[in-house]
Design a protein around this motif. Structure first.
Motif, mmCIF file in Angstrom:
data_model
loop_
_atom_site.group_PDB
_atom_site.id
_atom_site.type_symbol
_atom_site.label_atom_id
_atom_site.label_comp_id
_atom_site.label_asym_id
_atom_site.label_seq_id
_atom_site.Cartn_x
_atom_site.Cartn_y
_atom_site.Cartn_z
ATOM 1 N N VAL A 236 24.091 -34.995 8.425
ATOM 2 C CA VAL A 236 24.853 -34.562 9.264
ATOM 3 C C VAL A 236 24.832 -35.379 10.497
ATOM 4 C CG1 VAL A 236 25.560 -32.480 10.544
ATOM 5 C CG2 VAL A 236 24.887 -32.144 8.256
ATOM 6 N N LYS A 237 26.099 -35.640 11.212
ATOM 7 C CA LYS A 237 26.066 -36.521 12.227
ATOM 8 C C LYS A 237 27.056 -35.728 13.464
ATOM 9 C CE LYS A 237 26.734 -41.096 14.387
ATOM 10 N NZ LYS A 237 27.199 -42.483 13.939
ATOM 11 N N LEU A 238 26.454 -35.401 14.635
ATOM 12 C CA LEU A 238 27.140 -34.853 15.667
ATOM 13 C C LEU A 238 27.986 -35.940 16.638
ATOM 14 C CD1 LEU A 238 25.215 -32.455 14.475
ATOM 15 C CD2 LEU A 238 24.894 -31.758 17.077
ATOM 16 N N THR A 239 28.768 -35.202 17.431
ATOM 17 C CA THR A 239 29.745 -36.179 18.178
ATOM 18 C C THR A 239 28.735 -36.941 19.221
ATOM 19 O OG1 THR A 239 30.034 -34.390 19.644
ATOM 20 C CG2 THR A 239 31.445 -34.856 17.955
ATOM 21 N N ASP A 240 27.497 -36.205 19.526
ATOM 22 C CA ASP A 240 26.701 -36.787 20.456
ATOM 23 C C ASP A 240 25.735 -37.873 19.752
ATOM 24 O OD1 ASP A 240 24.867 -35.258 19.179
ATOM 25 O OD2 ASP A 240 24.355 -34.147 20.927
ATOM 26 N N LYS A 241 26.082 -38.214 18.664
ATOM 27 C CA LYS A 241 25.353 -39.145 17.920
ATOM 28 C C LYS A 241 23.891 -38.917 17.266
ATOM 29 C CE LYS A 241 27.608 -43.221 20.074
ATOM 30 N NZ LYS A 241 27.410 -44.454 20.708
ATOM 31 N N ARG A 242 23.417 -37.411 17.424
ATOM 32 C CA ARG A 242 22.285 -37.024 16.758
ATOM 33 C C ARG A 242 22.731 -36.753 15.211
ATOM 34 N NH1 ARG A 242 20.796 -31.655 19.707
ATOM 35 N NH2 ARG A 242 22.840 -31.524 20.081
ATOM 36 N N GLU A 243 21.827 -37.353 14.549
ATOM 37 C CA GLU A 243 21.710 -37.039 13.143
ATOM 38 C C GLU A 243 20.436 -36.234 12.502
ATOM 39 O OE1 GLU A 243 22.082 -40.865 11.044
ATOM 40 O OE2 GLU A 243 23.450 -41.799 12.548
ATOM 41 N N PHE A 244 21.155 -35.448 11.458
ATOM 42 C CA PHE A 244 20.025 -34.471 10.727
ATOM 43 C C PHE A 244 20.179 -34.617 9.457
ATOM 44 C CE2 PHE A 244 21.243 -32.793 15.264
ATOM 45 C CZ PHE A 244 20.058 -32.444 15.503
ATOM 46 N N LYS A 245 19.150 -34.119 8.713
ATOM 47 C CA LYS A 245 19.349 -33.790 7.310
ATOM 48 C C LYS A 245 19.522 -32.253 7.144
ATOM 49 C CE LYS A 245 18.037 -37.777 5.461
ATOM 50 N NZ LYS A 245 18.886 -38.667 4.524
ATOM 51 N N GLY A 246 20.530 -32.191 6.441
ATOM 52 C CA GLY A 246 21.172 -30.860 6.356
ATOM 53 C C GLY A 246 20.768 -30.321 4.832
ATOM 54 N N LYS A 247 20.335 -28.954 4.878
ATOM 55 C CA LYS A 247 19.913 -28.396 3.649
ATOM 56 C C LYS A 247 21.431 -27.671 3.190
ATOM 57 C CE LYS A 247 17.087 -24.828 1.455
ATOM 58 N NZ LYS A 247 15.910 -23.953 1.634
ATOM 59 N N VAL A 248 21.649 -27.681 1.901
ATOM 60 C CA VAL A 248 22.751 -26.865 1.257
ATOM 61 C C VAL A 248 22.255 -25.489 1.072
ATOM 62 C CG1 VAL A 248 24.573 -26.584 -0.423
ATOM 63 C CG2 VAL A 248 23.662 -29.049 0.684
ATOM 64 N N VAL A 249 22.580 -24.450 1.721
ATOM 65 C CA VAL A 249 21.938 -23.525 1.647
ATOM 66 C C VAL A 249 22.716 -22.766 0.404
ATOM 67 C CG1 VAL A 249 21.995 -20.964 2.686
ATOM 68 C CG2 VAL A 249 21.785 -23.194 4.025
ATOM 69 N N GLY A 250 23.955 -22.903 0.030
ATOM 70 C CA GLY A 250 24.680 -22.330 -1.000
ATOM 71 C C GLY A 250 26.006 -22.702 -1.135
ATOM 72 N N THR A 251 26.789 -22.613 -2.243
ATOM 73 C CA THR A 251 28.086 -23.023 -2.426
ATOM 74 C C THR A 251 28.644 -21.963 -3.226
ATOM 75 O OG1 THR A 251 27.764 -24.263 -4.371
ATOM 76 C CG2 THR A 251 27.318 -25.442 -2.417
ATOM 77 N N ASP A 252 30.059 -22.141 -3.405
ATOM 78 C CA ASP A 252 30.850 -21.112 -4.017
ATOM 79 C C ASP A 252 32.158 -21.873 -4.518
ATOM 80 O OD1 ASP A 252 31.600 -18.380 -4.764
ATOM 81 O OD2 ASP A 252 33.387 -18.763 -3.557
ATOM 82 N N ALA A 253 31.992 -21.946 -6.024
ATOM 83 C CA ALA A 253 33.041 -22.981 -6.649
ATOM 84 C C ALA A 253 34.540 -22.361 -6.444
ATOM 85 C CB ALA A 253 32.564 -23.008 -7.943
ATOM 86 N N LEU A 254 34.578 -20.951 -6.622
ATOM 87 C CA LEU A 254 35.966 -20.393 -6.472
ATOM 88 C C LEU A 254 36.551 -20.523 -5.177
ATOM 89 C CD1 LEU A 254 35.945 -17.242 -8.478
ATOM 90 C CD2 LEU A 254 36.748 -19.338 -9.103
ATOM 91 N N SER A 255 36.148 -20.536 -4.054
ATOM 92 C CA SER A 255 36.480 -20.553 -2.518
ATOM 93 C C SER A 255 36.367 -21.946 -2.134
ATOM 94 C CB SER A 255 36.011 -19.576 -1.609
ATOM 95 O OG SER A 255 34.815 -19.917 -1.512
ATOM 96 N N ASP A 256 35.575 -22.976 -2.901
ATOM 97 C CA ASP A 256 35.353 -24.195 -2.305
ATOM 98 C C ASP A 256 34.761 -24.004 -0.979
ATOM 99 O OD1 ASP A 256 35.312 -27.078 -2.718
ATOM 100 O OD2 ASP A 256 37.408 -27.260 -1.798
ATOM 101 N N ILE A 257 33.822 -23.207 -0.846
ATOM 102 C CA ILE A 257 33.117 -23.238 0.514
ATOM 103 C C ILE A 257 31.645 -23.599 0.262
ATOM 104 C CG2 ILE A 257 32.154 -21.584 2.292
ATOM 105 C CD1 ILE A 257 35.380 -22.539 2.511
ATOM 106 N N ALA A 258 31.084 -24.297 1.143
ATOM 107 C CA ALA A 258 29.574 -24.586 1.260
ATOM 108 C C ALA A 258 28.999 -24.078 2.633
ATOM 109 C CB ALA A 258 29.395 -26.073 0.749
ATOM 110 N N LEU A 259 27.846 -23.753 2.555
ATOM 111 C CA LEU A 259 27.148 -23.468 3.912
ATOM 112 C C LEU A 259 26.022 -24.561 3.903
ATOM 113 C CD1 LEU A 259 26.607 -21.664 6.134
ATOM 114 C CD2 LEU A 259 25.311 -20.060 4.760
ATOM 115 N N ILE A 260 25.766 -25.045 5.103
ATOM 116 C CA ILE A 260 24.652 -25.979 5.402
ATOM 117 C C ILE A 260 23.888 -25.623 6.351
ATOM 118 C CG2 ILE A 260 24.227 -28.500 6.119
ATOM 119 C CD1 ILE A 260 26.783 -29.351 4.711
ATOM 120 N N LYS A 261 22.757 -25.942 6.488
ATOM 121 C CA LYS A 261 21.743 -25.529 7.677
ATOM 122 C C LYS A 261 21.105 -26.854 8.020
ATOM 123 C CE LYS A 261 19.102 -22.777 10.436
ATOM 124 N NZ LYS A 261 18.420 -23.742 11.128
#
Length: 497
Positions: free
Chosen positions: A155-180
């Motif tokens: 994950v890269k922010l506009t201020d150029k900071r970069e992070f490793k994001g953990k995928v908290v969960g996903t939902d196939a039917l809505s095509d939504i994913a939550l990252i932390k």
């Protein structure tokens, strides 16, 4: 012809063009002003950043009818909320197969086809997408298809900071994913209410098309509650906002600076933008986020029926005043609807007092009901309405019935199937197979269609619902499904991960 005359004609032409443009803009004024008026109803600092008005020009007479048109300026919105939009990249290995020749043997050598051997290798691929921060402690919403099956993303922010994001969960039917991501005091977006958005309203998107981070595009809402093949549980918002690969997962803002949807897909014959973009309403995404945080999965209500739209001709044949409601075409014999006495040919007009406009409306309304809870359905049957109580079942994340519901066994493919009748077996010359009645999510993406007949999984014939569920449950690697479609048979690959 003299230069002066040519210049005079050009000047006259320019005046004509300017006049035409002015008339066109003046005719747009009322609509633009109405959009601005709606935006100003609950105005705050963000709303004040966008102006779209049609007002008498300075010095003009009260009855002159002249107007000065100022189209929306999204600069302040982009500046304020752009920092909350992130770039997401996922690196994954792709297995590929190639051909290797012995040293000294050129591809054109006559012996090359006989000496070549097939080799399997891996290569890295990077996929790009967008997302946006919904809480200052690092929760990010994006599309499931952006993160795929990855557990960690960049994950890269506009201020150029970069992070490793953990995928908290996903939902196939809505095509939504939550990252932390592990960070605090992050910039966040403000979410709005998609119900307040009207067709014709201005909207703005921010994303990373083709990797170009924080690209801002704008347009209008083209339609609401769009139903797309294989995506029955999402009432998409359609826009003409330029969206391209990489925009997926990015936010769609209204004129007040509120996120009303997540840009998800485009309709294109070229792979690029062609004026048809589709976004997931933010209330759908927030509900998925809350459930993923609370339970780790998404629970939806389920009736166990196949639906179709009510056309004007069908409405007349049923004795309905107008073509509203959802027509039941198939009832799962072991589903909640069948237990409640619903039948094919029933038209569902309302759920718990809320009118049902169409099949998508019924599916999304029932999906919000807690499994096990009873719902009151107003059903049109034999020329009159009747109320029926249904104990709602549970839908699994792939689109079938959940394992604890009394319904057609779920499949990891996202299909609803039934055994072939004796007559169908005789007509088709088959002694086994399962007829696909409904597809969703993954099933659509791998190419399955209603009417297909599943004959085998990895060479094992399937003759019953339980057998298919067992075969799919045991899979740990890629599988090949043998499908009969019409008079032909094809194999389709299926990755159970």
């Amino acid at each position: 012809m003299t230069a002066a005359k040519r210049g005079g004609e050009r000047g006259s032409a320019r005046k004509t063009v300017r006049a035409a443009i002015f008339v066109a803009l003046a005719s747009m004024g009322a609509g633009v002003a109405a959009s601005a008026a709606r935006a100003a109803v609950t105005d705050d600092a963000a709303a004040a950043t966008v102006a779209a008005v049609a007002a008498p020009s300075a010095g003009s007479g009260a009855g002159s009818g002249s107007a000065q048109i100022v189209l929306p300026n999204f600069a302040s919105l982009a500046k304020r909320y752009g920092p909350a939009v992130v770039n997401i990249s996922v690196t994954h290995e792709v297995t590929q197969m190639g051909v290797q020749l012995p040293p000294g043997i050129a591809p054109g050598n006559p012996l090359a086809p006989f000496l070549a051997r097939r080799v399997i290798g891996n290569r890295e691929e990077v996929s790009l997408g967008s997302g946006f921060i919904v809480s200052a402690d690092g929760y990010i919403l994006t599309n499931r298809h952006v993160v795929g099956d990855a557990s960690v993303v960049d994950v890269k922010l506009t201020d150029k900071r970069e992070f490793k994001g953990k995928v908290v969960g996903t939902d196939a039917l809505s095509d939504i994913a939550l990252i932390k991501i592990d960070a605090d005091d992050l910039p966040v977006v403000v979410t709005g209410k998609p119900q307040r958005v009207e067709v014709g309203d201005w909207v703005m998107a921010i994303g990373s098309p083709y990797g170009f981070a924080n690209t801002v595009t704008s347009g209008i809402v083209s339609a609401k509650s769009r139903s797309l093949p294989g995506e029955a549980y999402v009432p998409f918002i359609q826009t003409d906002v330029p969206i391209n690969p990489g925009n997926s997962g990015g936010p769609l803002f209204d004129l007040r600076g509120r996120v009303v949807a997540i840009n998800s897909m485009i309709f294109s014959k070229t792979g690029g933008y062609q004026g048809l973009s589709f976004a997931i309403p933010i209330d759908v995404a927030l509900d998925v986020k809350d459930q993923l945080l609370k339970t780790g999965h998404v629970s939806r209500g389920w009736l166990g029926v196949n639906l179709q739209e009510v056309s004007q001709a069908l409405a007349r044949s049923f004795g309905l005043d107008k073509p509203d409601g959802a027509l039941i075409s198939v009832v799962d014999p072991r589903g909640p609807a069948a237990k409640a006495g619903l039948q094919a040919g029933d038209v569902v007009l309302a759920v718990d007092g809320h009118d049902v406009d169409d099949s998508v409306d019924l599916l999304t309304t029932v999906a919000k009901i807690r499994p096990g809870q009873k719902a009151d359905l107003l059903v049109w049957r034999a020329g009159h309405g009747t109320h029926m109580s249904v104990a709602v079942g549970e839908l699994d994340s792939n689109g079938g019935a959940a394992t604890n519901a009394s319904a057609v066994p779920p499949t990891r493919l996202g299909i609803v199937v039934r055994p072939l009748s004796v007559a169908e077996q005789q007509r088709l010359g088959l002694d086994h197979g399962l007829l696909i009645e409904q597809v969703a999510g993954r099933a659509t993406r791998i190419g399955l269609k209603p009417g297909d007949i599943v004959l085998s999984v990895n060479g094992t014939p399937v003759a019953s619902l339980d057998q298919l569920a067992d075969e799919l449950r045991q899979l740990h690697d890629n599988a090949a499904l043998l499908i009969q479609r019409g008079n032909t048979r094809v194999y389709l690959p299926f990755d159970p991960a």
